[in-house]
Design an enzyme around this catalytic site. Structure first.
Site, PDB file in Angstrom:
ATOM      1  N   ARG A   1       0.830  -1.223   0.000  1.00  0.00           N
ATOM      2  CA  ARG A   1       0.000   0.000   0.000  1.00  0.00           C
ATOM      3  C   ARG A   1       0.861   1.268   0.000  1.00  0.00           C
ATOM      4  O   ARG A   1       0.544   2.250   0.674  1.00  0.00           O
ATOM      5  CB  ARG A   1      -0.943   0.034   1.210  1.00  0.00           C
ATOM      6  CG  ARG A   1      -1.991  -1.023   1.229  1.00  0.00           C
ATOM      7  CD  ARG A   1      -2.982  -0.910   0.061  1.00  0.00           C
ATOM      8  NE  ARG A   1      -3.884  -2.032   0.101  1.00  0.00           N
ATOM      9  CZ  ARG A   1      -3.588  -3.238  -0.395  1.00  0.00           C
ATOM     10  NH1 ARG A   1      -2.441  -3.444  -1.028  1.00  0.00           N
ATOM     11  NH2 ARG A   1      -4.447  -4.222  -0.307  1.00  0.00           N
TER      12      ARG A   1
ATOM     13  N   SER B   1     -10.794  -0.025   3.224  1.00  0.00           N
ATOM     14  CA  SER B   1     -10.045  -0.274   4.466  1.00  0.00           C
ATOM     15  C   SER B   1      -9.543   1.052   5.017  1.00  0.00           C
ATOM     16  O   SER B   1      -8.829   1.773   4.321  1.00  0.00           O
ATOM     17  CB  SER B   1      -8.842  -1.172   4.192  1.00  0.00           C
ATOM     18  OG  SER B   1      -9.274  -2.382   3.649  1.00  0.00           O
TER      19      SER B   1
ATOM     20  N   GLU C   1      -5.053   4.387   6.167  1.00  0.00           N
ATOM     21  CA  GLU C   1      -4.725   4.133   4.754  1.00  0.00           C
ATOM     22  C   GLU C   1      -5.092   5.295   3.818  1.00  0.00           C
ATOM     23  O   GLU C   1      -4.265   5.689   2.993  1.00  0.00           O
ATOM     24  CB  GLU C   1      -5.413   2.837   4.293  1.00  0.00           C
ATOM     25  CG  GLU C   1      -4.990   2.425   2.903  1.00  0.00           C
ATOM     26  CD  GLU C   1      -5.692   1.179   2.406  1.00  0.00           C
ATOM     27  OE1 GLU C   1      -5.514   0.107   3.000  1.00  0.00           O
ATOM     28  OE2 GLU C   1      -6.417   1.288   1.404  1.00  0.00           O
TER      29      GLU C   1
HETATM   30  C1  LIG Z   1     -15.468   0.261  -1.018  1.00  0.00           C
HETATM   31  C2  LIG Z   1     -13.986   0.461  -1.265  1.00  0.00           C
HETATM   32  C3  LIG Z   1     -13.176  -0.640  -1.462  1.00  0.00           C
HETATM   33  C4  LIG Z   1     -11.803  -0.471  -1.688  1.00  0.00           C
HETATM   34  N1  LIG Z   1     -11.039  -1.584  -1.873  1.00  0.00           N
HETATM   35  C5  LIG Z   1      -9.714  -1.454  -2.075  1.00  0.00           C
HETATM   36  C6  LIG Z   1      -8.901  -2.616  -2.259  1.00  0.00           C
HETATM   37  O1  LIG Z   1      -9.376  -3.746  -2.274  1.00  0.00           O
HETATM   38  N2  LIG Z   1      -7.568  -2.435  -2.436  1.00  0.00           N
HETATM   39  C7  LIG Z   1      -7.009  -1.194  -2.458  1.00  0.00           C
HETATM   40  O2  LIG Z   1      -5.789  -1.107  -2.626  1.00  0.00           O
HETATM   41  N3  LIG Z   1      -7.758  -0.078  -2.300  1.00  0.00           N
HETATM   42  C8  LIG Z   1      -9.085  -0.176  -2.110  1.00  0.00           C
HETATM   43  N4  LIG Z   1      -9.854   0.942  -1.929  1.00  0.00           N
HETATM   44  C9  LIG Z   1      -9.220   2.272  -1.964  1.00  0.00           C
HETATM   45  C10 LIG Z   1      -9.322   2.976  -3.345  1.00  0.00           C
HETATM   46  O3  LIG Z   1     -10.311   2.385  -4.127  1.00  0.00           O
HETATM   47  C11 LIG Z   1      -7.996   2.937  -4.120  1.00  0.00           C
HETATM   48  O4  LIG Z   1      -6.958   3.477  -3.349  1.00  0.00           O
HETATM   49  C12 LIG Z   1      -8.097   3.709  -5.450  1.00  0.00           C
HETATM   50  O5  LIG Z   1      -6.928   3.504  -6.208  1.00  0.00           O
HETATM   51  C13 LIG Z   1      -8.320   5.209  -5.261  1.00  0.00           C
HETATM   52  O6  LIG Z   1      -8.639   5.762  -6.527  1.00  0.00           O
HETATM   53  P1  LIG Z   1      -9.315   7.188  -6.652  1.00  0.00           P
HETATM   54  O7  LIG Z   1      -9.363   7.541  -8.098  1.00  0.00           O
HETATM   55  O8  LIG Z   1     -10.599   7.212  -5.931  1.00  0.00           O
HETATM   56  O9  LIG Z   1      -8.234   8.085  -5.902  1.00  0.00           O
HETATM   57  P2  LIG Z   1      -8.493   9.352  -4.874  1.00  0.00           P
HETATM   58  O10 LIG Z   1      -9.169   8.800  -3.684  1.00  0.00           O
HETATM   59  O11 LIG Z   1      -9.240  10.389  -5.655  1.00  0.00           O
HETATM   60  O12 LIG Z   1      -7.055   9.799  -4.601  1.00  0.00           O
HETATM   61  C14 LIG Z   1      -6.224   9.052  -3.738  1.00  0.00           C
HETATM   62  C15 LIG Z   1      -4.877   9.785  -3.614  1.00  0.00           C
HETATM   63  O13 LIG Z   1      -4.215   9.758  -4.868  1.00  0.00           O
HETATM   64  C16 LIG Z   1      -3.951  11.077  -5.336  1.00  0.00           C
HETATM   65  N5  LIG Z   1      -4.186  11.037  -6.783  1.00  0.00           N
HETATM   66  C17 LIG Z   1      -5.306  10.633  -7.430  1.00  0.00           C
HETATM   67  N6  LIG Z   1      -5.110  10.655  -8.760  1.00  0.00           N
HETATM   68  C18 LIG Z   1      -3.840  11.099  -8.952  1.00  0.00           C
HETATM   69  C19 LIG Z   1      -3.032  11.337 -10.110  1.00  0.00           C
HETATM   70  N7  LIG Z   1      -3.499  11.132 -11.346  1.00  0.00           N
HETATM   71  N8  LIG Z   1      -1.763  11.792  -9.927  1.00  0.00           N
HETATM   72  C20 LIG Z   1      -1.268  12.003  -8.690  1.00  0.00           C
HETATM   73  N9  LIG Z   1      -1.980  11.798  -7.560  1.00  0.00           N
HETATM   74  C21 LIG Z   1      -3.247  11.346  -7.695  1.00  0.00           C
HETATM   75  C22 LIG Z   1      -4.918  11.992  -4.592  1.00  0.00           C
HETATM   76  O14 LIG Z   1      -4.366  13.292  -4.442  1.00  0.00           O
HETATM   77  C23 LIG Z   1      -5.020  11.271  -3.254  1.00  0.00           C
HETATM   78  O15 LIG Z   1      -3.922  11.631  -2.445  1.00  0.00           O
HETATM   79  C24 LIG Z   1     -11.235   0.822  -1.716  1.00  0.00           C
HETATM   80  C25 LIG Z   1     -12.067   1.938  -1.527  1.00  0.00           C
HETATM   81  C26 LIG Z   1     -13.429   1.759  -1.309  1.00  0.00           C
HETATM   82  C27 LIG Z   1     -14.306   2.962  -1.126  1.00  0.00           C
END
Ligand SMILES: Cc1cc2nc3c(=O)[nH]c(=O)nc-3n(C[C@H](O)[C@H](O)[C@H](O)COP(=O)(O)OP(=O)(O)OC[C@H]3O[C@@H](n4cnc5c(N)ncnc54)[C@H](O)[C@@H]3O)c2cc1C
Length: 361
Positions: free
Chosen positions: A176, A249, A355
């Site tokens: 992570r 998580s 996380e």
């Molecule tokens: C129900 C649920 C289940 C999940 N299950 C998992 C799982 O099984 N495994 C897991 O690893 N994660 C899981 N996650 C967490 C999440 O889905 C992942 O971390 C996902 O990759 C986040 O994507 P996002 O586009 O929503 O990023 P955001 O939440 O919008 O951003 C996350 C971070 O990344 C940065 N960021 C976003 N895009 C960029 C970019 N293009 N360049 C630079 N920085 C950027 C943002 O500034 C922020 O700091 C889960 C979340 C939920 C709600």
């Protein structure tokens, strides 16, 4: 200098409550949707003119947003999927940071490109996938990332440079984590290049997944079967953020060496743990934080509008009834989660780490 600035693209005083899966009450000074590198140039000019930091955001499924973010949010919507290279065994595919993660995983299978099937249904966009090296059901995305393309937005930079490239090693992936998750990350990911296999090899080292597949008694196992089983398992275990707001998580699992593990097992003989691969031959173990949280009595426990989910102790949920005027802020979340961190530390001497990433300026 600013004559190119397309002010239509810029939204001021933007409400972000619907832009984060925890539905925290939040707003930002400005927001720009980024569909191309040209849009980034506009955003950069805006940043220079208004002295507002730029903060990338995807689907907001892994963030804790503060009540007011005095920054310009960059809504990363860069699309595109392009095969850049292939040989007999593998294909290299460059994917725009704004593509939806789950749709991309489905697309790989429809093209008979394999490797990502265990990562189906993780919310978010492709550009965020390297940030915390997303992982699920025994697979981490780092195993399939060839390289990451990004633009450096370091505060000292006076003009936007060309797109830079980090190979897999330079991304410094670990559990992570990656170089992109470091505090004050200034690298904006515009695309990710994946290296996928042309032949399917099932990855079944995660017990819940292999049990689910065993039950199906399939004569031959296809990648689509893994994809469907992962989707079913996730739907049965995790609350849908559209119905019960959450960020997946909320705490990372804990990694310990053998002396800490043995100390804990002496007192908590039923504590689950898993062996992890370690780089330097020293044994490394993962302890599920959900078990620690449940042991401390937080599974299903509610404080105000927040609770730890009754079926999945690792998932912090927002139960605020918006219709009744209730809302939850970053401060509420941090107060509740700090109580959990303290309890776990007092009981086990282990430090839980949050996380999702905090965005507070
Ligand atoms: C129900 C649920 C289940 C999940 N299950 C998992 C799982 O099984 N495994 C897991 O690893 N994660 C899981 N996650 C967490 C999440 O889905 C992942 O971390 C996902 O990759 C986040 O994507 P996002 O586009 O929503 O990023 P955001 O939440 O919008 O951003 C996350 C971070 O990344 C940065 N960021 C976003 N895009 C960029 C970019 N293009 N360049 C630079 N920085 C950027 C943002 O500034 C922020 O700091 C889960 C979340 C939920 C709600």
């Amino acid at each position: 200098m600013d004559t190119d600035l397309n002010s239509c693209m810029i939204q001021r005083h933007v409400d972000l409550t619907e832009a984060n899966s925890l539905r925290l009450s939040s707003s930002a000074a400005a927001k720009i949707t980024i569909k191309s590198i040209d849009d980034l140039h506009t955003a950069f000019q805006f940043h220079r003119r208004e002295k507002l930091p730029l903060r990338p955001l995807g689907d907001g499924s892994n963030v804790i947003l503060s009540s007011f973010i005095n920054a310009c949010i960059l809504d990363i919507a860069i699309k595109g999927i392009e095969v850049v290279h292939e040989d007999d065994d593998n294909v290299w595919v460059k994917v725009g940071a704004g593509e939806n993660w789950h749709e991309w995983v489905s697309y790989t299978l429809s093209n008979n490109w394999f490797g990502l099937e265990n990562l189906a249904l993780i919310p978010g966009r492709v550009g965020a996938s390297p940030i915390q090296n997303i992982g699920a059901y025994g697979v981490e995305v780092a195993s399939y990332i060839d390289s990451v393309q990004f633009i450096d937005l370091h505060p000292s930079i006076n003009h936007l440079d060309t797109v830079k490239n980090y190979n897999n090693e330079q991304c410094q992936f670990s559990y992570r984590n990656s170089i992109f998750k470091e505090k004050n990350n200034h690298r904006l990911i515009v695309a990710v290049t994946f290296r996928l296999a042309k032949s399917f090899k099932a990855q079944l080292n995660y017990p819940a997944l292999s049990h689910a597949l065993d039950k199906l008694q399939l004569s031959s196992l296809k990648a689509d079967d893994i994809f469907s089983s992962v989707v079913n398992l996730r739907n049965s275990k995790l609350p849908d953020p559209y119905k019960i707001p959450n960020a997946g998580s909320f705490f990372k699992n804990i990694e310990v060496g053998s002396s800490t593990l043995n100390r804990l097992l002496t007192k908590y003989s039923s504590m689950p743990y898993f062996s992890l691969p370690s780089a330097d031959d020293k044994p490394l173990f993962k302890i599920p934080s959900a078990w620690l949280i449940e042991y401390c009595g937080y599974k299903g426990r509610r404080e105000g509008c927040l609770a730890m989910h009754a079926k999945q102790a690792l998932v912090l949920i927002n139960l605020a009834k918006v219709k009744n005027g209730e809302s939850v802020s970053e401060a509420d979340v941090l107060k509740f989660s700090t109580g959990i961190v303290h309890s776990v530390y007092q009981e086990f001497g282990l430090s839980l780490e949050i996380e999702p990433q905090k965005i507070n300026e």
